[in-house]
Design an enzyme around this catalytic site. Structure first.
Site, mmCIF file in Angstrom:
data_model
loop_
_atom_site.group_PDB
_atom_site.id
_atom_site.type_symbol
_atom_site.label_atom_id
_atom_site.label_comp_id
_atom_site.label_asym_id
_atom_site.label_seq_id
_atom_site.Cartn_x
_atom_site.Cartn_y
_atom_site.Cartn_z
ATOM 1 N N THR A 14 0.814 -1.212 0.000
ATOM 2 C CA THR A 14 0.000 0.000 0.000
ATOM 3 C C THR A 14 0.852 1.267 0.000
ATOM 4 O O THR A 14 2.034 1.251 0.324
ATOM 5 C CB THR A 14 -0.932 0.030 1.225
ATOM 6 O OG1 THR A 14 -0.159 0.075 2.415
ATOM 7 C CG2 THR A 14 -1.844 -1.178 1.250
ATOM 8 N N ASP A 15 0.193 2.359 -0.352
ATOM 9 C CA ASP A 15 0.838 3.669 -0.290
ATOM 10 C C ASP A 15 0.467 4.350 1.039
ATOM 11 O O ASP A 15 -0.176 3.749 1.900
ATOM 12 C CB ASP A 15 0.455 4.518 -1.504
ATOM 13 C CG ASP A 15 -1.038 4.767 -1.623
ATOM 14 O OD1 ASP A 15 -1.771 4.631 -0.612
ATOM 15 O OD2 ASP A 15 -1.488 5.114 -2.722
ATOM 16 N N GLN A 16 0.826 5.589 1.179
ATOM 17 C CA GLN A 16 0.587 6.330 2.415
ATOM 18 C C GLN A 16 -0.908 6.453 2.742
ATOM 19 O O GLN A 16 -1.287 6.594 3.889
ATOM 20 C CB GLN A 16 1.218 7.721 2.303
ATOM 21 C CG GLN A 16 1.204 8.494 3.594
ATOM 22 C CD GLN A 16 1.949 9.802 3.476
ATOM 23 O OE1 GLN A 16 2.303 10.237 2.381
ATOM 24 N NE2 GLN A 16 2.188 10.443 4.600
#
Length: 137
Positions: A14-16
């Site tokens: 996942t990203d932020q």
């Protein structure tokens, strides 16, 4: 035939924002293809032991809705099309056990020998050719 491969979206994917990064979808497609081949009776590792490689020649992916961290993911993988020297898979990635599609796509793989020369699977492994033809329905 269609294989269904299930797993949980991991934090590292996942990203932020907690959304699965787009770079993971080809990896998930590969997981679906690997599972399909295994369930059809010949794992990718066995195919390679026989001197057959499946180099990627084309891939596409359309994103429909975001997959999120810890979401349940299912990769649905049917065999879409096949010729003596090529195999193509479709992919539908759905979230939350049959929920909305998060992405759809496809990939084409050539059939090649270890020197990457095209290989006719019907001549090399006629029994495998028949199994895959049946899997197409």
């Amino acid at each position: 035939m269609q294989s269904e491969t299930q797993f949980i979206a991991r934090y590292a994917e996942t990203d932020q924002m907690g959304i699965v990064h787009h770079s993971n979808y080809p990896i998930w497609f590969e997981a679906g293809r690997t599972d399909f081949l295994k369930k059809s009776g010949m794992a990718n590792s066995k195919i390679e032991e026989l001197g057959i490689l499946l180099p990627l020649s084309h891939i596409d992916c359309a994103f429909k809705s975001p997959a999120r961290y810890e979401g349940e993911i299912m990769v649905k993988t049917p065999l879409w099309e096949m010729s003596r020297a090529r195999i193509e898979f479709e992919y539908e990635i759905v979230k939350d056990k049959g929920g909305a599609p998060t992405a759809i796509g496809g990939a084409s793989h050539a059939r090649a020998d270890k020197s990457l020369k095209p290989l006719n699977i019907e001549k090399k492994l006629p029994e495998r050719w028949c199994i895959l033809k049946k899997a197409m329905g």
